[in-house]
Design an enzyme around this catalytic site. Structure first.
Site, PDB file in Angstrom:
ATOM      1  N   SER A 299       1.150  -1.183   0.222  1.00 43.67           N
ATOM      2  CA  SER A 299      -0.152  -0.199  -0.385  1.00 43.67           C
ATOM      3  C   SER A 299       0.549   0.762   0.003  1.00 43.67           C
ATOM      4  CB  SER A 299      -1.020  -0.095   0.700  1.00 43.67           C
ATOM      5  OG  SER A 299      -2.106   0.815   1.180  1.00 43.67           O
TER       6      SER A 299
ATOM      7  N   GLN B 200      -8.978   2.279  -0.199  1.00 41.76           N
ATOM      8  CA  GLN B 200      -9.645   2.018   1.344  1.00 41.76           C
ATOM      9  C   GLN B 200     -10.666   3.184   1.728  1.00 41.76           C
ATOM     10  OE1 GLN B 200      -7.729  -1.190   0.807  1.00 41.76           O
ATOM     11  NE2 GLN B 200      -8.967  -1.764  -0.907  1.00 41.76           N
TER      12      GLN B 200
ATOM     13  N   LYS C   7      -0.505  -4.348  -3.161  1.00 41.78           N
ATOM     14  CA  LYS C   7      -1.946  -4.113  -3.010  1.00 41.78           C
ATOM     15  C   LYS C   7      -2.337  -2.014  -3.622  1.00 41.78           C
ATOM     16  CE  LYS C   7      -5.327  -3.187   0.986  1.00 41.78           C
ATOM     17  NZ  LYS C   7      -4.948  -0.948   0.330  1.00 41.78           N
TER      18      LYS C   7
END
Length: 189
Positions: A101, A130, A126
């Site tokens: 991420s 979100q 990733k």
């Protein structure tokens, strides 16, 4: 060589980072024997996209740190912001399968801007963003709202970032950090 390890991107990351970057910039400008920075993002599961932009901006003068792409393919750039205290310091970034991420955002931006070599193992992969929703009573929900791309438009989801210099963990001698050793070697050669 200055060694910086960032274990996660969290609520206090920006304040702690600003203090550290200011200190390191001062050390680098006053001690000409410093060859560069090893930035260790191994096993960093990521965190806030905005923190990744702040940290990436310390190393990149201008240009995008990350691109956010929505379901229609529309892209929103997140350009470098801030002081850019470490834009002229050589850097090597350590990554592994636990780097995900936000740590992949910073790593990808530094490589795409030719600011750093990535050393270690393939990162997690990733590439989604979100949004967290608090449902009360200790419950929460994370909803995927977009994907992120490196400044060169690469989506790392499920693939990860491939290191420029692959170095596996020394399984025969767990106290020997072959990845860190290689990163330092790259800076002092």
């Amino acid at each position: 060589v200055v060694y910086i390890r960032l274990s996660q991107f969290g609520d206090s990351t920006n304040a702690e980072w600003t203090k550290l970057a200011t200190k390191v910039a001062g050390e680098v400008s006053s001690d000409k024997s410093i060859k560069g920075i090893v930035f260790d993002l191994r096993n960093n599961p990521g965190g806030y996209l905005t923190d990744a932009v702040v940290i990436g901006s310390e190393f990149i003068k201008d240009g995008n740190i990350v691109l956010q792409e929505d379901k229609n393919g529309d892209r929103t750039p997140y350009p470098a912001t801030g002081k850019g205290l470490l834009t002229d310091v050589p850097i090597v970034v350590l990554i592994n399968k636990g780097s995900a991420s936000a740590s992949e955002i910073v790593s990808g931006a530094l490589r795409d801007h030719n600011r750093a070599e990535l050393v270690g193992e393939n990162s997690f992969g990733k590439g989604t963003i979100q949004e967290a929703e608090d449902l009360g009573g200790g419950a929460g929900l994370h909803i995927t709202i977009a994907k992120w791309l490196t400044p060169n438009g690469i989506w790392v989801h499920m693939k990860g970032l491939k290191p420029d210099i692959a170095v596996n963990v020394d399984t025969k001698n767990p106290t020997h950090d072959a990845q860190l050793e290689k990163a330092v070697e790259e800076l002092v050669k």
